[in-house]
Design a protein around this motif. Structure first.
Motif, PDB file in Angstrom:
ATOM      1  N   ARG A  11     -37.986  27.822  37.566  1.00 42.13           N
ATOM      2  CA  ARG A  11     -38.936  27.060  36.743  1.00 42.13           C
ATOM      3  C   ARG A  11     -38.310  26.647  35.412  1.00 42.13           C
ATOM      4  NH1 ARG A  11     -40.535  27.146  41.004  1.00 42.13           N
ATOM      5  NH2 ARG A  11     -42.500  27.870  41.849  1.00 42.13           N
ATOM      6  N   ALA A  12     -36.984  26.705  35.335  1.00 42.00           N
ATOM      7  CA  ALA A  12     -36.286  26.397  34.080  1.00 42.00           C
ATOM      8  C   ALA A  12     -35.814  24.943  34.066  1.00 42.00           C
ATOM      9  CB  ALA A  12     -35.082  27.321  33.901  1.00 42.00           C
ATOM     10  N   PHE A  13     -35.885  24.349  32.887  1.00 39.69           N
ATOM     11  CA  PHE A  13     -35.463  22.969  32.679  1.00 39.69           C
ATOM     12  C   PHE A  13     -34.736  22.863  31.349  1.00 39.69           C
ATOM     13  CE2 PHE A  13     -38.950  22.811  35.590  1.00 39.69           C
ATOM     14  CZ  PHE A  13     -38.674  21.751  36.431  1.00 39.69           C
ATOM     15  N   MET A  25     -36.268  25.245  28.555  1.00 41.27           N
ATOM     16  CA  MET A  25     -37.676  25.602  28.750  1.00 41.27           C
ATOM     17  C   MET A  25     -37.808  26.353  30.064  1.00 41.27           C
ATOM     18  SD  MET A  25     -39.371  21.932  27.735  1.00 41.27           S
ATOM     19  CE  MET A  25     -38.099  20.986  28.579  1.00 41.27           C
ATOM     20  N   ASP A  26     -38.706  27.318  30.102  1.00 47.85           N
ATOM     21  CA  ASP A  26     -38.952  28.085  31.318  1.00 47.85           C
ATOM     22  C   ASP A  26     -40.379  28.605  31.261  1.00 47.85           C
ATOM     23  OD1 ASP A  26     -38.542  29.370  33.744  1.00 47.85           O
ATOM     24  OD2 ASP A  26     -37.052  30.792  32.982  1.00 47.85           O
ATOM     25  N   SER A  27     -40.910  28.974  32.406  1.00 50.54           N
ATOM     26  CA  SER A  27     -42.226  29.601  32.419  1.00 50.54           C
ATOM     27  C   SER A  27     -42.041  31.120  32.430  1.00 50.54           C
ATOM     28  CB  SER A  27     -43.033  29.134  33.636  1.00 50.54           C
ATOM     29  OG  SER A  27     -42.459  29.593  34.833  1.00 50.54           O
ATOM     30  N   SER A  28     -43.130  31.807  32.237  1.00 47.36           N
ATOM     31  CA  SER A  28     -43.070  33.266  32.233  1.00 47.36           C
ATOM     32  C   SER A  28     -42.857  33.775  33.663  1.00 47.36           C
ATOM     33  CB  SER A  28     -44.365  33.837  31.663  1.00 47.36           C
ATOM     34  OG  SER A  28     -45.424  33.595  32.574  1.00 47.36           O
ATOM     35  N   ARG A  36     -36.088  32.257  30.627  1.00 41.88           N
ATOM     36  CA  ARG A  36     -34.796  31.772  30.134  1.00 41.88           C
ATOM     37  C   ARG A  36     -34.918  30.842  28.941  1.00 41.88           C
ATOM     38  NH1 ARG A  36     -32.008  29.978  35.761  1.00 41.88           N
ATOM     39  NH2 ARG A  36     -31.749  28.113  34.519  1.00 41.88           N
ATOM     40  N   GLY A  37     -36.130  30.530  28.533  1.00 37.34           N
ATOM     41  CA  GLY A  37     -36.286  29.618  27.400  1.00 37.34           C
ATOM     42  C   GLY A  37     -37.717  29.618  26.902  1.00 37.34           C
ATOM     43  N   VAL A  38     -37.966  28.755  25.934  1.00 39.01           N
ATOM     44  CA  VAL A  38     -39.316  28.652  25.369  1.00 39.01           C
ATOM     45  C   VAL A  38     -40.256  28.025  26.389  1.00 39.01           C
ATOM     46  CG1 VAL A  38     -38.537  28.487  22.963  1.00 39.01           C
ATOM     47  CG2 VAL A  38     -38.888  26.401  24.282  1.00 39.01           C
TER      48      VAL A  38
END
Length: 139
Positions: A11-13, A25-28, A36-38
């Motif tokens: 789910r990371a971008f 950006m990533d989801s929980s 991996r990210g906000v």
């Protein structure tokens, strides 16, 4: 303005705007992410906080206030149902400096909120946005 959002797996971008400064950006994990990210909604709040903080500092510098620090503490509530938009956002500014005038800080925040900060004005279409501030005297 243009931007590219590239899938990194899971789910990371990675988002890259025209400026070339990328953000991950990533989801929980609860939603299939790997942390991996906000989160994208966190990024919206950060963007608004950055936008209004830049405005406030520009205005205070132009009004010749001796500011040595500025922190915007942001809290937000989201709707319970999808789409879970922001419904309330509060920004608390901590302005540090010497002999900083409260009326100047109040006016800078007001101008940012009502005239200059595109992010605040846009988010204000769905959320009630409030502000307050404190001035911390420095040596």
């Amino acid at each position: 303005m243009k931007a590219e959002v590239k899938w990194l797996g899971g789910r990371a971008f990675e988002g890259t705007p025209d400026s070339g400064h990328s953000v991950i950006m990533d989801s929980s994990p609860a939603f299939g992410g790997e942390d991996r990210g906000v989160r994208p909604m966190e990024l919206l709040l950060l963007g608004m906080g950055g936008c209004t903080s830049i405005d406030v500092m520009n205005i205070l510098e132009k009004s010749r206030q001796d500011v040595s620090g500025c922190v915007a503490e942001i809290s937000a509530d989201r709707a319970d149902e999808d789409p879970k938009v922001f419904v309330r956002i509060h920004v608390h500014f901590k302005v540090t400096g010497r002999n900083v005038e409260a009326k100047r800080v109040e006016r800078a925040i007001e101008l940012s909120a009502e005239k200059y900060c595109s992010a605040s004005i846009m988010l204000g279409k769905t959320a009630e946005i409030t502000h307050d501030f404190e001035i911390i005297e420095s040596d």
